[in-house]
Enzyme design. Structure first.
Site, PDB file in Angstrom:
ATOM      1  N   TYR A 175       0.754  -1.109  -0.049  1.00  0.00           N
ATOM      2  CA  TYR A 175       0.104  -0.045  -0.053  1.00  0.00           C
ATOM      3  C   TYR A 175       0.809   1.242  -0.104  1.00  0.00           C
ATOM      4  O   TYR A 175       0.800   2.172  -0.903  1.00  0.00           O
ATOM      5  CB  TYR A 175      -0.803  -0.059   1.137  1.00  0.00           C
ATOM      6  N   LYS A 179       1.048   4.043  -2.882  1.00  0.00           N
ATOM      7  CA  LYS A 179       0.895   5.244  -3.112  1.00  0.00           C
ATOM      8  C   LYS A 179       1.977   6.348  -3.266  1.00  0.00           C
ATOM      9  O   LYS A 179       1.818   7.550  -3.856  1.00  0.00           O
ATOM     10  CB  LYS A 179       0.119   5.788  -1.635  1.00  0.00           C
ATOM     11  N   ILE A 208      -9.705   9.257   7.021  1.00  0.00           N
ATOM     12  CA  ILE A 208     -11.042   9.924   6.560  1.00  0.00           C
ATOM     13  C   ILE A 208     -12.300   8.920   6.868  1.00  0.00           C
ATOM     14  O   ILE A 208     -12.016   7.629   6.722  1.00  0.00           O
ATOM     15  CB  ILE A 208     -11.255  10.261   5.073  1.00  0.00           C
ATOM     16  N   THR A 210     -14.627   6.776   5.928  1.00  0.00           N
ATOM     17  CA  THR A 210     -15.228   6.002   5.018  1.00  0.00           C
ATOM     18  C   THR A 210     -15.195   4.614   5.637  1.00  0.00           C
ATOM     19  O   THR A 210     -14.677   3.926   6.570  1.00  0.00           O
ATOM     20  CB  THR A 210     -14.401   6.117   3.773  1.00  0.00           C
TER      21      THR A 210
END
Length: 279
Positions: A175, A179, A208, A210
């Site tokens: 990850y 990114k 965030i 989500t």
């Protein structure tokens, strides 16, 4: 989408990913425009399109697997045929809490390159592309040589790069590398987009609120993540609406001189990690 909506030749906005960030961005940018919403999950796509349609948006749902070059090229061609391409916002991605290292690399790394390459062919003067990356990309440990390779290698060669192969089965490292690759890929692409009179940038969200961040919060690293939010002074997670506002800035006329850069929207967490966190 009806022929009437296509015939109006409104400006076109494309958003990949129908999750919390994607739908918030679609709502923020889509008013008075033809909105293309792309998503791999047909069920999630259909629900998002139904919700946006009921709110008055002219939205066209396009099933799209960003890891498949042909799927992304089809999306770009359809969008370009519907009107002037005003903005493309690439939010589609997977996290280390929900996907394997291989899937992360195929979607977040290769998929992002497919989006950049496909829409570079259809971008015109005034088009803005924003890639949603992550604060995690700022903490990947890569050499300058590795970053240069990630910035320029052809999509079909990315998974064979040394830095990518070294990830192995470590989803967290995959990850972070994917990114960071988003950042350097956009930097390298900025020259070609500038020459078209278009812009390309990244936004790097912190934590965030989500469904994806909820999955991370419930993972083995979740407690550590939530503690860092408090220790950095933010005291809360961000909202999809705050990411949508950052994207609105980068795709608007006030940001025509902003190109090839990253905007951190993380409540100061990256700064705290660099300057205050105990190692």
């Amino acid at each position: 989408m009806t022929d009437r909506l296509l015939d109006e030749r409104r400006d076109v906005v494309v958003v990949t990913g129908a999750g919390g960030m994607g739908t918030a961005i679609a709502r923020r940018l889509g008013s008075g425009r033809t909105l293309f919403l792309a998503e791999a999950s047909r069920g999630q796509l259909d629900r998002a399109v139904a919700a946006l349609t009921s709110e008055g948006y002219a939205v066209h749902g396009v099933p799209t697997d960003v890891s498949d070059r042909a799927s992304v090229e089809k999306l770009a061609e359809e969008a370009a045929g519907a009107g002037r391409l005003a903005a493309v916002v690439h939010t589609a991605g997977v996290s280390a809490a929900t996907a394997s290292a291989r899937t992360i690399l195929e979607v977040n790394l290769v998929g992002t390159v497919h989006v950049i390459d496909a829409f570079a062919k259809t971008a015109t003067r005034g088009t803005s592309l924003v890639v949603i990356s992550s604060m995690a990309g700022h903490f990947a440990s890569l050499s300058r040589e590795d970053e240069a390779a990630l910035a320029t290698a052809a999509a079909e060669d990315l998974l064979g790069l040394d830095a990518v192969a070294a990830v192995g089965d470590d989803a967290t490292t995959a990850y972070m590398v994917s990114k960071r690759a988003n950042h350097v890929r956009v930097e390298a692409a900025a020259l070609a987009w500038n020459r078209r009179g278009a812009t390309i940038n990244t936004v790097s969200p912190g934590v965030i609120s989500t469904a994806m961040s909820q999955a991370v919060a419930e993972s083995p690293n979740g407690e550590h993540m939530l503690r860092m939010i408090d220790e950095c002074g933010a005291g809360r997670t961000g909202t999809p609406g705050e990411i949508a506002e950052a994207v609105a800035f980068l795709t608007g006329p006030q940001a025509r001189f902003v190109a090839g850069t990253d905007l951190l929207v993380d409540g100061g967490q990256a700064a705290w990690m660099r300057r205050h966190m105990r190692r």
